[in-house]
Scaffold this active site. Structure first.
Site, PDB file in Angstrom:
ATOM      1  N   GLN A  91       0.832  -1.201   0.000  1.00  0.00           N
ATOM      2  CA  GLN A  91       0.000   0.000   0.000  1.00  0.00           C
ATOM      3  C   GLN A  91       0.870   1.255   0.000  1.00  0.00           C
ATOM      4  O   GLN A  91       0.354   2.362  -0.143  1.00  0.00           O
ATOM      5  CB  GLN A  91      -0.898   0.006   1.242  1.00  0.00           C
ATOM      6  CG  GLN A  91      -1.860  -1.167   1.312  1.00  0.00           C
ATOM      7  CD  GLN A  91      -2.640  -1.159   2.606  1.00  0.00           C
ATOM      8  OE1 GLN A  91      -3.687  -0.520   2.715  1.00  0.00           O
ATOM      9  NE2 GLN A  91      -2.140  -1.867   3.615  1.00  0.00           N
ATOM     10  N   ASN A  92       2.174   1.067   0.180  1.00  0.00           N
ATOM     11  CA  ASN A  92       3.087   2.197   0.286  1.00  0.00           C
ATOM     12  C   ASN A  92       3.433   2.757  -1.095  1.00  0.00           C
ATOM     13  O   ASN A  92       3.508   2.013  -2.076  1.00  0.00           O
ATOM     14  CB  ASN A  92       4.363   1.779   1.003  1.00  0.00           C
ATOM     15  CG  ASN A  92       4.094   1.290   2.410  1.00  0.00           C
ATOM     16  OD1 ASN A  92       3.086   1.662   3.013  1.00  0.00           O
ATOM     17  ND2 ASN A  92       4.974   0.466   2.934  1.00  0.00           N
ATOM     18  N   HIS A 109      -1.392   1.300  -4.557  1.00  0.00           N
ATOM     19  CA  HIS A 109      -1.809   2.696  -4.368  1.00  0.00           C
ATOM     20  C   HIS A 109      -0.933   3.688  -5.128  1.00  0.00           C
ATOM     21  O   HIS A 109      -0.977   4.879  -4.857  1.00  0.00           O
ATOM     22  CB  HIS A 109      -1.824   3.050  -2.882  1.00  0.00           C
ATOM     23  CG  HIS A 109      -2.913   2.361  -2.119  1.00  0.00           C
ATOM     24  ND1 HIS A 109      -2.902   2.211  -0.748  1.00  0.00           N
ATOM     25  CD2 HIS A 109      -4.062   1.775  -2.544  1.00  0.00           C
ATOM     26  CE1 HIS A 109      -4.000   1.562  -0.368  1.00  0.00           C
ATOM     27  NE2 HIS A 109      -4.720   1.293  -1.438  1.00  0.00           N
ATOM     28  N   THR A 176       0.155  -2.928   8.672  1.00  0.00           N
ATOM     29  CA  THR A 176      -1.022  -2.264   8.115  1.00  0.00           C
ATOM     30  C   THR A 176      -2.023  -1.928   9.221  1.00  0.00           C
ATOM     31  O   THR A 176      -2.056  -2.578  10.264  1.00  0.00           O
ATOM     32  CB  THR A 176      -1.721  -3.147   7.059  1.00  0.00           C
ATOM     33  OG1 THR A 176      -2.356  -4.246   7.716  1.00  0.00           O
ATOM     34  CG2 THR A 176      -0.729  -3.665   6.033  1.00  0.00           C
ATOM     35  N   SER A 177      -2.859  -0.936   8.941  1.00  0.00           N
ATOM     36  CA  SER A 177      -3.865  -0.524   9.926  1.00  0.00           C
ATOM     37  C   SER A 177      -5.083  -1.437   9.919  1.00  0.00           C
ATOM     38  O   SER A 177      -5.835  -1.493  10.889  1.00  0.00           O
ATOM     39  CB  SER A 177      -4.323   0.906   9.636  1.00  0.00           C
ATOM     40  OG  SER A 177      -5.040   0.963   8.405  1.00  0.00           O
ATOM     41  N   ASN A 201       2.723  -6.852  13.240  1.00  0.00           N
ATOM     42  CA  ASN A 201       2.398  -5.442  13.454  1.00  0.00           C
ATOM     43  C   ASN A 201       2.909  -4.988  14.817  1.00  0.00           C
ATOM     44  O   ASN A 201       3.149  -5.807  15.702  1.00  0.00           O
ATOM     45  CB  ASN A 201       0.878  -5.231  13.382  1.00  0.00           C
ATOM     46  CG  ASN A 201       0.495  -3.961  12.665  1.00  0.00           C
ATOM     47  OD1 ASN A 201       1.302  -3.043  12.510  1.00  0.00           O
ATOM     48  ND2 ASN A 201      -0.755  -3.883  12.238  1.00  0.00           N
TER      49      ASN A 201
END
Length: 232
Positions: A91-92, A109, A176-177, A201
């Site tokens: 996602q980075n 992304h 990741t969130s 995480n």
């Protein structure tokens, strides 16, 4: 883990935070002092292109000051050595996975060091500042913009990602969130097909309860440990 052949690894801001890059949304809800709605939506680009372009120019320039950490390097080593299918989905928008040597990689992304033309869709490598209304080298239209998937836009290569998830024996989420879709739903797809699921995480994510196993700690320690186990 002898029965694992096909692997999908999702990485988020947590893996690059240890290299000195700010996570996407901080505790105050801001991304490096800006509301996400002011720098990461099509409406923001239309309303204030100078701000949006300057914001990504600054993020792009910041890449010269950071380097991959042990987590990026471990995933690159796994990429080079793994005999089965492997897909790293990040996602980075930084280039730390590539600089570590990863090849089997998708930036869902977008990428800071890329620009694309909103008129013709042509994407090109870009390392300098990108002023608003920069002309496209292909069609000539002054519509070049940061190659970033804004909120409300479709992430890149979703068909390829979904196909890899359907074949996965192992799905790993790193840093990741668990709050941004569609990436937050990848673990559910992986579980549906019977894949083993592991979360790495600093703290439990919003979707921790979907994972069979959660390992808490810094990515620079947890990722090399997991890669060691996989390659043992």
């Amino acid at each position: 883990m002898n029965d694992i052949r096909n692997i999908v690894i999702l990485t988020g801001a947590g893996i690059s935070a240890e290299s000195g890059l700010a996570t996407f949304r901080g505790p105050d809800g801001l991304w490096e002092g800006h509301r996400v709605e002011d720098v990461c939506t099509p409406e923001a680009l239309a309303r204030n292109p100078a701000l949006v372009h300057r914001f990504y120019d600054e993020r792009r320039a910041k890449l010269a000051e950071v380097k991959p950490n042990a987590a990026h390097e471990a995933l690159a080593a796994l990429d080079a050595a793994w005999p089965g299918e492997l897909l790293i989905v990040t996602q980075n928008v930084d280039d730390l996975h590539e600089r570590a040597g990863a090849k089997r990689l998708i930036h869902m992304h977008g990428e800071l060091r890329s620009a694309f033309c909103a008129a013709c869709g042509r994407a090109v490598p870009w390392v300098e500042a990108l002023p608003p209304a920069s002309p496209c080298g292909g069609c000539g239209q002054p519509r070049m913009r940061p190659d970033i998937v804004f909120f409300g836009e479709m992430p890149y290569e979703m068909d390829r990602i979904e196909e890899a998830l359907r074949r996965a024996d192992l799905f790993v989420s790193v840093g990741t969130s668990g709050a941004v879709y569609p990436a937050a739903g990848f673990v559910q797809t992986a579980r549906h097909v019977g894949a083993r699921t592991i979360e790495l995480n600093l703290d439990p994510s919003a979707g921790s309860f979907y994972f069979e196993e959660s390992r808490m700690g810094p990515a620079s320690r947890l990722v090399p440990e997991l890669v060691h186990d996989l390659l043992a």
